[in-house]
Design an enzyme around this catalytic site. Structure first.
Site, PDB file in Angstrom:
ATOM      1  N   LYS A  91       5.496   3.179   8.456  1.00 61.46           N
ATOM      2  CA  LYS A  91       4.351   4.077   8.638  1.00 61.46           C
ATOM      3  C   LYS A  91       3.055   3.266   8.653  1.00 61.46           C
ATOM      4  O   LYS A  91       2.208   3.426   9.533  1.00 61.46           O
ATOM      5  CB  LYS A  91       4.306   5.093   7.486  1.00 61.46           C
ATOM      6  CG  LYS A  91       3.158   6.074   7.575  1.00 61.46           C
ATOM      7  CD  LYS A  91       2.862   6.781   6.256  1.00 61.46           C
ATOM      8  CE  LYS A  91       4.071   7.433   5.655  1.00 61.46           C
ATOM      9  NZ  LYS A  91       3.697   8.385   4.569  1.00 61.46           N
TER      10      LYS A  91
ATOM     11  N   LYS B  80       5.261   1.776  -3.075  1.00 60.08           N
ATOM     12  CA  LYS B  80       5.243   3.161  -3.603  1.00 60.08           C
ATOM     13  C   LYS B  80       5.521   3.092  -5.092  1.00 60.08           C
ATOM     14  O   LYS B  80       6.048   2.098  -5.578  1.00 60.08           O
ATOM     15  CB  LYS B  80       6.336   3.995  -2.926  1.00 60.08           C
ATOM     16  CG  LYS B  80       6.106   5.489  -3.015  1.00 60.08           C
ATOM     17  CD  LYS B  80       5.154   5.963  -1.962  1.00 60.08           C
ATOM     18  CE  LYS B  80       4.754   7.398  -2.161  1.00 60.08           C
ATOM     19  NZ  LYS B  80       4.032   7.922  -0.973  1.00 60.08           N
TER      20      LYS B  80
ATOM     21  N   GLY C 296      -2.620   8.439  -4.162  1.00 63.69           N
ATOM     22  CA  GLY C 296      -1.939   9.634  -4.642  1.00 63.69           C
ATOM     23  C   GLY C 296      -0.698   9.982  -3.828  1.00 63.69           C
ATOM     24  O   GLY C 296      -0.407   9.388  -2.799  1.00 63.69           O
ATOM     25  N   ASP C 297       0.025  10.949  -4.312  1.00 66.20           N
ATOM     26  CA  ASP C 297       1.174  11.562  -3.635  1.00 66.20           C
ATOM     27  C   ASP C 297       1.444  12.837  -4.435  1.00 66.20           C
ATOM     28  O   ASP C 297       0.525  13.330  -5.116  1.00 66.20           O
ATOM     29  CB  ASP C 297       2.385  10.591  -3.617  1.00 66.20           C
ATOM     30  CG  ASP C 297       3.504  11.045  -2.662  1.00 66.20           C
ATOM     31  OD1 ASP C 297       3.394  10.752  -1.462  1.00 66.20           O
ATOM     32  OD2 ASP C 297       4.468  11.700  -3.097  1.00 66.20           O
TER      33      ASP C 297
ATOM     34  N   LYS D 167       0.865  -1.186   0.000  1.00 67.05           N
ATOM     35  CA  LYS D 167       0.000   0.000   0.000  1.00 67.05           C
ATOM     36  C   LYS D 167       0.893   1.225   0.000  1.00 67.05           C
ATOM     37  O   LYS D 167       1.832   1.328   0.799  1.00 67.05           O
ATOM     38  CB  LYS D 167      -0.874   0.010   1.278  1.00 67.05           C
ATOM     39  CG  LYS D 167      -1.803   1.210   1.347  1.00 67.05           C
ATOM     40  CD  LYS D 167      -3.077   0.979   0.569  1.00 67.05           C
ATOM     41  CE  LYS D 167      -3.868   2.259   0.296  1.00 67.05           C
ATOM     42  NZ  LYS D 167      -3.432   2.972  -0.937  1.00 67.05           N
TER      43      LYS D 167
ATOM     44  N   THR E 140      -4.555  13.482   5.445  1.00 62.06           N
ATOM     45  CA  THR E 140      -3.140  13.640   5.805  1.00 62.06           C
ATOM     46  C   THR E 140      -2.926  14.962   6.551  1.00 62.06           C
ATOM     47  O   THR E 140      -2.254  15.005   7.595  1.00 62.06           O
ATOM     48  CB  THR E 140      -2.246  13.579   4.553  1.00 62.06           C
ATOM     49  OG1 THR E 140      -2.634  12.462   3.758  1.00 62.06           O
ATOM     50  CG2 THR E 140      -0.784  13.462   4.947  1.00 62.06           C
TER      51      THR E 140
HETATM   52  P1  NDP Z   1       0.911  17.933  -3.860  1.00 65.62           P
HETATM   53  O1  NDP Z   1       1.411  17.619  -5.225  1.00 65.62           O
HETATM   54  O2  NDP Z   1      -0.537  18.082  -3.641  1.00 65.62           O
HETATM   55  O3  NDP Z   1       1.618  19.228  -3.298  1.00 65.62           O
HETATM   56  C1  NDP Z   1       3.003  19.319  -3.188  1.00 65.62           C
HETATM   57  C2  NDP Z   1       3.363  20.708  -2.735  1.00 65.62           C
HETATM   58  O4  NDP Z   1       4.759  20.754  -2.456  1.00 65.62           O
HETATM   59  C3  NDP Z   1       3.108  21.761  -3.790  1.00 65.62           C
HETATM   60  O5  NDP Z   1       2.833  22.982  -3.181  1.00 65.62           O
HETATM   61  C4  NDP Z   1       4.434  21.792  -4.536  1.00 65.62           C
HETATM   62  O6  NDP Z   1       4.666  23.024  -5.202  1.00 65.62           O
HETATM   63  C5  NDP Z   1       5.402  21.607  -3.395  1.00 65.62           C
HETATM   64  N1  NDP Z   1       6.617  20.932  -3.892  1.00 65.62           N
HETATM   65  C6  NDP Z   1       6.687  19.759  -4.557  1.00 65.62           C
HETATM   66  N2  NDP Z   1       7.948  19.455  -4.890  1.00 65.62           N
HETATM   67  C7  NDP Z   1       8.683  20.460  -4.419  1.00 65.62           C
HETATM   68  C8  NDP Z   1      10.056  20.724  -4.450  1.00 65.62           C
HETATM   69  N3  NDP Z   1      10.928  19.885  -5.062  1.00 65.62           N
HETATM   70  N4  NDP Z   1      10.481  21.858  -3.846  1.00 65.62           N
HETATM   71  C9  NDP Z   1       9.596  22.681  -3.240  1.00 65.62           C
HETATM   72  N5  NDP Z   1       8.273  22.486  -3.190  1.00 65.62           N
HETATM   73  C10 NDP Z   1       7.823  21.393  -3.762  1.00 65.62           C
HETATM   74  O7  NDP Z   1       1.506  16.766  -2.934  1.00 65.62           O
HETATM   75  P2  NDP Z   1       1.042  16.336  -1.472  1.00 65.62           P
HETATM   76  O8  NDP Z   1       0.571  17.500  -0.706  1.00 65.62           O
HETATM   77  O9  NDP Z   1       0.171  15.156  -1.629  1.00 65.62           O
HETATM   78  O10 NDP Z   1       2.427  15.803  -0.855  1.00 65.62           O
HETATM   79  C11 NDP Z   1       3.288  16.645  -0.104  1.00 65.62           C
HETATM   80  C12 NDP Z   1       4.198  15.781   0.748  1.00 65.62           C
HETATM   81  O11 NDP Z   1       3.399  15.000   1.641  1.00 65.62           O
HETATM   82  C13 NDP Z   1       5.063  14.774  -0.008  1.00 65.62           C
HETATM   83  O12 NDP Z   1       6.278  14.596   0.685  1.00 65.62           O
HETATM   84  C14 NDP Z   1       4.237  13.493   0.074  1.00 65.62           C
HETATM   85  O13 NDP Z   1       5.046  12.348  -0.088  1.00 65.62           O
HETATM   86  C15 NDP Z   1       3.714  13.617   1.495  1.00 65.62           C
HETATM   87  N6  NDP Z   1       2.524  12.833   1.825  1.00 65.62           N
HETATM   88  C16 NDP Z   1       1.375  12.914   1.095  1.00 65.62           C
HETATM   89  C17 NDP Z   1       0.267  12.196   1.465  1.00 65.62           C
HETATM   90  C18 NDP Z   1      -1.039  12.326   0.751  1.00 65.62           C
HETATM   91  O14 NDP Z   1      -2.017  11.718   1.208  1.00 65.62           O
HETATM   92  N7  NDP Z   1      -1.136  13.091  -0.323  1.00 65.62           N
HETATM   93  C19 NDP Z   1       0.293  11.260   2.609  1.00 65.62           C
HETATM   94  C20 NDP Z   1       1.522  11.311   3.361  1.00 65.62           C
HETATM   95  C21 NDP Z   1       2.587  12.055   2.955  1.00 65.62           C
HETATM   96  P3  NDP Z   1       4.199  23.228  -6.728  1.00 65.62           P
HETATM   97  O15 NDP Z   1       2.761  23.633  -6.643  1.00 65.62           O
HETATM   98  O16 NDP Z   1       5.108  24.291  -7.222  1.00 65.62           O
HETATM   99  O17 NDP Z   1       4.407  21.926  -7.418  1.00 65.62           O
HETATM  100  O1  2IT Z   2       3.062   8.879   1.716  1.00 65.44           O
HETATM  101  C1  2IT Z   2       1.898   8.451   1.907  1.00 65.44           C
HETATM  102  O2  2IT Z   2       1.576   7.892   2.950  1.00 65.44           O
HETATM  103  C2  2IT Z   2       0.912   8.648   0.842  1.00 65.44           C
HETATM  104  N1  2IT Z   2       1.220   9.266  -0.169  1.00 65.44           N
HETATM  105  C3  2IT Z   2      -0.468   8.073   0.978  1.00 65.44           C
HETATM  106  C4  2IT Z   2      -0.461   6.630   0.606  1.00 65.44           C
HETATM  107  C5  2IT Z   2      -1.813   5.966   0.522  1.00 65.44           C
HETATM  108  O3  2IT Z   2      -1.808   4.796   0.116  1.00 65.44           O
HETATM  109  O4  2IT Z   2      -2.839   6.552   0.856  1.00 65.44           O
END
Ligand code: NDP
Ligand code: 2IT
Length: 461
Positions: free
Chosen positions: A129, A141, A180-181, A105, A225
Site C-alpha cells: 500500500k 504496523k 492510528g487505526d 510506516k 482515508t
Molecule cells: P475506528 O476504530 O475509527 O472505527 C472502526 C469501526 O469499525 C467502528 O464502527 C467499529 O465499531 C467497527 N468495527 C471494529 N471492529 C469490528 C468488528 N470486529 N466487527 C464489526 N465492526 C467492527 O477505526 P478506523 O475507521 O480507523 O478503521 C476501520 C478500518 O479501516 C480498519 O480495517 C482499518 O485498518 C482501516 N484503515 C484505517 C485507516 C485510518 O487512517 N484510520 C487507514 C486505512 C485503513 P465499534 O464502534 O462497535 O467499535
Molecule cells: O491501514 C492504514 O493504512 C492506516 N491505519 C494508516 C497508517 C498511517 O500510517 O497513517
C-alpha cells in the site's frame, strides 16, 4: 491456491508457481496459527505470478522468502493501573516489516482481537500500500489487545503512556512512524506523543502522524482515508462512464474511515442508506443523517442503535453481516477484516451491486473477491482504495520536517492527485500484465515491483 489471474501454461510459469507454493507452505509451517497473515500473503501471491514470470530476478534473488519475513517483530508487556487501583497487563506489538523504500510506516490498532497474526497481516499489506502511494515509506504496523471501549480517559492515558514507555526505543522520525487505526484516534495519538516527547526531551513531531492540529498534525489527515476512498471510487466510476451522484451507498462501520467516506459521498450527491458498528447496523432509505452519526460515534461514543431514537423512521438490526443484504449500487466495507464472506458477496451481486471498494483492510475473504471478479463487479482492493490515509500521513511527515503547515485545500488537492495516480498505476499494471480491469492484480503487482526492485538494489541485508 487458486490464482486471480487467468492461467496460461509455460515452463517459467510452472517454476514460478512451484516457487510461490514452496514459500507459502514454509510460512504456514513456520507459524501455523497465523491465519490472517497467511490470507494476506496468499492475496499477494494470487496476483503477482505474471511479474515473477516476466522478471526472473525476483526468483533468483529469493525475494519472496525475504519479503514475507518481517525485518523485526517486537512484542512487549504493557502494565497499567485501572481506576480501581488494580494492575492490568496487556500485550503490545510492533512489526517493522520492510524498510526498503523508506522508514517503517503504519498504524497502531487497539482492539481485543489484536495478536501476532493480525499485526503481521496488516504490516505485510502495508508494505505494498505504502509503495503504491508514491511516497518514500516502508511498511509497519502495531497495536495491542487493549480494549478502549468502556475505559475512562485517565485509563486510556495511563495505558498509552505505558505502551509508549516501551515503544519509544524502537521508533523515530527516520526509523518507524506509527499512526492510528481501529481504536486509536487523535486522543490516543496525543497521549502517545506526550509520553514520547517527555521521554526524549525533544519535540520530534515527525515520530507519529494523525496528531492534533495544535502540535504538528496535518489538516485533512482525519478525513484522508474516507475521502481518499471516495476519490478512488470516483475514478473507477468515471472510467466506466458513471457518476457517484444519485447512487445508493452502503458503508459498514461508523468510525474514522466510514464517517469521512460518508461525508464525501454525500457531498458528491450520493445517498448513504446504511452504516454499522460492531453490534449491528442502521438502515434509512431516505438517507442516513451524518450529523447524528458523528454526534453519537465521534462525540458521545455511543452505540449506533441509538440512532433510531433520533430518526424513528430508520431501522436498526443486530449483527454485522446483514448490512450486505441491503440493495445498493456501491458497497464500501470500512469496518474490519473478513466482514464480507462468500455468502455476503453473492447477496450483493444478486442485488445488483456495481462497485465494491475496500475502505477497511482485507474486509473481503478470498472467496468473496473471487465472486466479485467473476461477476464483473468493479472491485477496488484495500491497498489502493484506503491508501489516502497513509499518503496524507506522509504529507504530515513532510510538513513536520519542513516546519510548514499546509492549508486544507492544499492537502486535499494533493490527496486527490495521489488517489488518481494510484488508480492509473493499478490500471496500467493490470493492462501490462494482461489482466485488464483487474485492479487487485494491478495494485499488488505495482506495489510489489517497486519494493522488490529496491530490495534487489540494496543487496542481501
Ligand atoms: P475506528 O476504530 O475509527 O472505527 C472502526 C469501526 O469499525 C467502528 O464502527 C467499529 O465499531 C467497527 N468495527 C471494529 N471492529 C469490528 C468488528 N470486529 N466487527 C464489526 N465492526 C467492527 O477505526 P478506523 O475507521 O480507523 O478503521 C476501520 C478500518 O479501516 C480498519 O480495517 C482499518 O485498518 C482501516 N484503515 C484505517 C485507516 C485510518 O487512517 N484510520 C487507514 C486505512 C485503513 P465499534 O464502534 O462497535 O467499535
Ligand atoms: O491501514 C492504514 O493504512 C492506516 N491505519 C494508516 C497508517 C498511517 O500510517 O497513517
Amino acid at each position: 491456491m487458486e490464482a486471480y489471474v487467468k492461467d496460461t501454461i509455460s515452463k517459467e510459469e510452472e517454476l514460478v508457481q512451484a516457487y510461490m507454493d514452496e514459500v507459502f507452505e514454509t510460512i504456514v509451517k513456520r507459524d501455523p496459527h497465523e491465519k490472517e497473515f497467511h490470507q494476506a500473503v496468499s492475496t499477494i501471491f494470487r496476483s503477482i505470478k505474471p511479474a515473477l514470470v516476466k522478471n526472473p530476478a525476483y526468483r533468483n534473488h529469493n525475494i519472496l522468502e525475504r519479503i514475507v519475513e518481517p525485518e523485526r517483530l517486537i512484542t512487549f508487556r504493557v502494565p497499567w493501573m485501572d481506576d480501581n487501583g488494580t494492575v492490568q497487563v496487556n500485550r503490545g506489538f510492533r512489526v517493522q516489516f520492510n524498510s526498503a523504500i523508506g522508514p517503517y510506516k503504519g498504524g497502531l490498532r487497539f482492539h481485543p482481537s489484536v495478536n501476532t497474526s493480525i499485526v503481521k497481516f496488516l504490516g505485510f499489506q502495508q508494505i505494498f500500500k505504502n509503495a503504491l502511494t508514491g511516497q518514500p515509506i516502508g511498511g509497519g504496523k502495531g497495536g495491542s489487545d487493549f480494549d478502549p471501549k468502556g475505559k475512562s480517559d485517565r485509563e486510556i492515558m495511563r495505558f498509552c503512556q505505558s505502551f509508549m514507555s516501551e515503544l519509544a526505543q524502537h521508533i523515530g522520525k527516520d526509523i518507524d512512524v506509527p499512526a492510528g487505526d481501529i481504536g486509536v484516534g487523535a486522543k490516543e495519538i496525543g497521549y502517545l506523543f506526550g509520553q514520547y516527547k517527555k521521554m526524549r526531551n525533544t519535540f520530534e513531531a515527525g515520530v507519529l502522524t494523525g496528531k492534533g492540529l495544535s502540535y504538528g498534525g496535518s489538516l485533512a489527515r482525519k478525513e484522508a482515508t474516507g475521502y481518499g476512498t471516495i476519490y478512488f471510487v470516483q475514478e473507477m466510476l468515471k472510467d466506466h462512464g458513471f457518476d457517484i451522484a444519485g447512487k445508493k451507498v452502503v458503508i459498514s462501520g461508523s468510525g474514522n474511515v466510514s464517517i469521512y467516506a460518508m461525508e464525501k459521498a454525500i457531498e458528491l450527491g450520493a445517498k448513504v442508506i446504511a452504516c454499522s458498528d460492531s453490534d449491528g447496523y442502521i438502515y434509512d432509505e431516505s438517507g442516513i443523517s451524518l450529523e447524528t452519526v458523528k454526534q453519537l460515534k465521534e462525540v458521545e461514543k455511543r452505540r449506533i442503535h441509538d440512532y433510531v431514537e433520533f430518526h424513528p423512521n430508520a431501522h436498526y438490526q443486530e449483527g454485522c453481516t446483514g448490512i450486505w443484504s441491503i440493495a445498493c449500487d456501491i458497497a464500501l466495507p470500512c469496518a474490519t477484516q473478513n466482514e464480507i464472506d462468500a455468502a455476503a458477496a453473492q447477496t450483493l451481486v444478486n442485488n445488483g451491486v456495481k462497485v465494491v471498494a475496500e475502505g477497511a483492510n482485507m474486509p473481503s475473504t478470498p472467496e468473496a473477491i473471487g465472486i466479485f471478479l467473476e461477476s464483473n463487479v468493479l472491485f477496488g482492493p484495500a491497498k489502493a482504495v484506503n491508501a489516502g490515509g497513509v499518503a496524507v500521513s506522509s504529507l504530515e511527515m513532510g510538513q513536520n520536517s519542513s516546519r510548514m503547515a499546509w492549508s486544507f485545500e492544499k492537502v486535499d488537492t494533493k490527496l486527490q492527485e495521489i488517489m488518481t495516480d494510484i488508480y492509473q498505476n493499478c490500471k496500467e499494471a493490470a493492462k501490462e500484465y494482461n489482466q485488464p480491469g483487474n485492479l487487485i492484480v494491478g495494485a499488488n503487482i505495482a506495489g510489489f515491483i517497486k519494493v522488490a526492485d529496491a530490495m534487489i538494489d540494496l543487496g542481501v541485508i
